[in-house]
Design a protein around this motif. Sequence first.
Motif, mmCIF file in Angstrom:
data_model
loop_
_atom_site.group_PDB
_atom_site.id
_atom_site.type_symbol
_atom_site.label_atom_id
_atom_site.label_comp_id
_atom_site.label_asym_id
_atom_site.label_seq_id
_atom_site.Cartn_x
_atom_site.Cartn_y
_atom_site.Cartn_z
ATOM 1 N N ARG A 116 0.835 -1.209 0.000
ATOM 2 C CA ARG A 116 0.000 0.000 0.000
ATOM 3 C C ARG A 116 0.868 1.257 0.000
ATOM 4 N NH1 ARG A 116 -0.120 2.071 5.188
ATOM 5 N NH2 ARG A 116 0.705 0.688 6.800
ATOM 6 N N ARG A 118 2.096 4.768 1.292
ATOM 7 C CA ARG A 118 2.165 5.336 2.637
ATOM 8 C C ARG A 118 3.419 6.185 2.785
ATOM 9 N NH1 ARG A 118 3.637 0.033 2.404
ATOM 10 N NH2 ARG A 118 5.278 -0.803 3.768
ATOM 11 N N ARG A 129 8.532 8.089 1.135
ATOM 12 C CA ARG A 129 7.203 7.885 0.561
ATOM 13 C C ARG A 129 7.205 6.623 -0.290
ATOM 14 N NH1 ARG A 129 4.302 11.515 -4.036
ATOM 15 N NH2 ARG A 129 2.236 10.566 -3.942
#
Length: 221
Positions: A116, A118, A129
Motif C-alpha cells: 500500500r 504510505r 514515501r
Amino acid sequence: MNEFEQIEKSIKKIPRGKIFFPESIYKKYLVENAVKVLAYLAKKGEIKRVMRGMYVRPKKCRYLKGEILMPGSYEIVKAISKKTGEVISEHGADAVNRVGLSAQVPMRAVYYTTGRSRKIKINEKFRIRLVHINPKKLVMPGTVTGLVVTALWYLRGDGASLVTPLAIKKIHHRIENKNFVEVLKHLDKMPVWMKRVFVQYKNMQPDDPLLIEDLNAYYQG
C-alpha cells in the motif's frame, strides 16, 4: 546470567549498521523484558530507533569524530521489504535520472511498492514515501533491466511520444554496452509498446535522423 543480560548480549551481537526489528527478540524472550532492555540500550546510545518498530546498532563515522551514521533510505526500504514481503523498487523519477533520460535529481526519497501507498517518518527528520504500483510494471527489480523498464514506464506517463529510439540510444550510452546487451535478452518481459521501440532502435543505422538529438528539446523527469 539472567534474561535481561541474555537479551542485552544478544542485541550487542548484531553487527553495527545493521537494521533489526524487535520481533526477532520477542520470539526468544519475554516481550516485557525485551522492551525494557531496548529502552535501556537506546538511552545509553547503544542502539538507535530508526522508526517505529525498527532499530539499528549505529556506526560511528571514521572521518567525523563522534558523528553517528544512520541507515540511508534505501537500506531502510530494503529492511521493510524483507519484513513485509512487498517488492520495493526505484521510483520512476529516480530511474529516468539514472539511465540518462533526465538531468533532474529527485530531492525526496520516493519508492515504488507492491504494497500500500504510505509515508514513513524517520527520526522526526524526513519521510520516505512509498507509492503503490501495479506489480506487472516491475520487471526484474534490483537489476539494470528493471531500472530501464521502470524509467520507460515513467517516461511514457509524460507522453508516449517521449519513448523513442533516441531515448533508447541515451539509455544505451549511459548503461554501457554489456548492460544493454543484458537488457535486450529480456525483451520478452516488456510490454509490446516498449519491446517495439527497442527492436526499432536495433534495426536503425547510427546516422538515422531519428537518433540525432534536438538540442532545443529535453526530457523531463
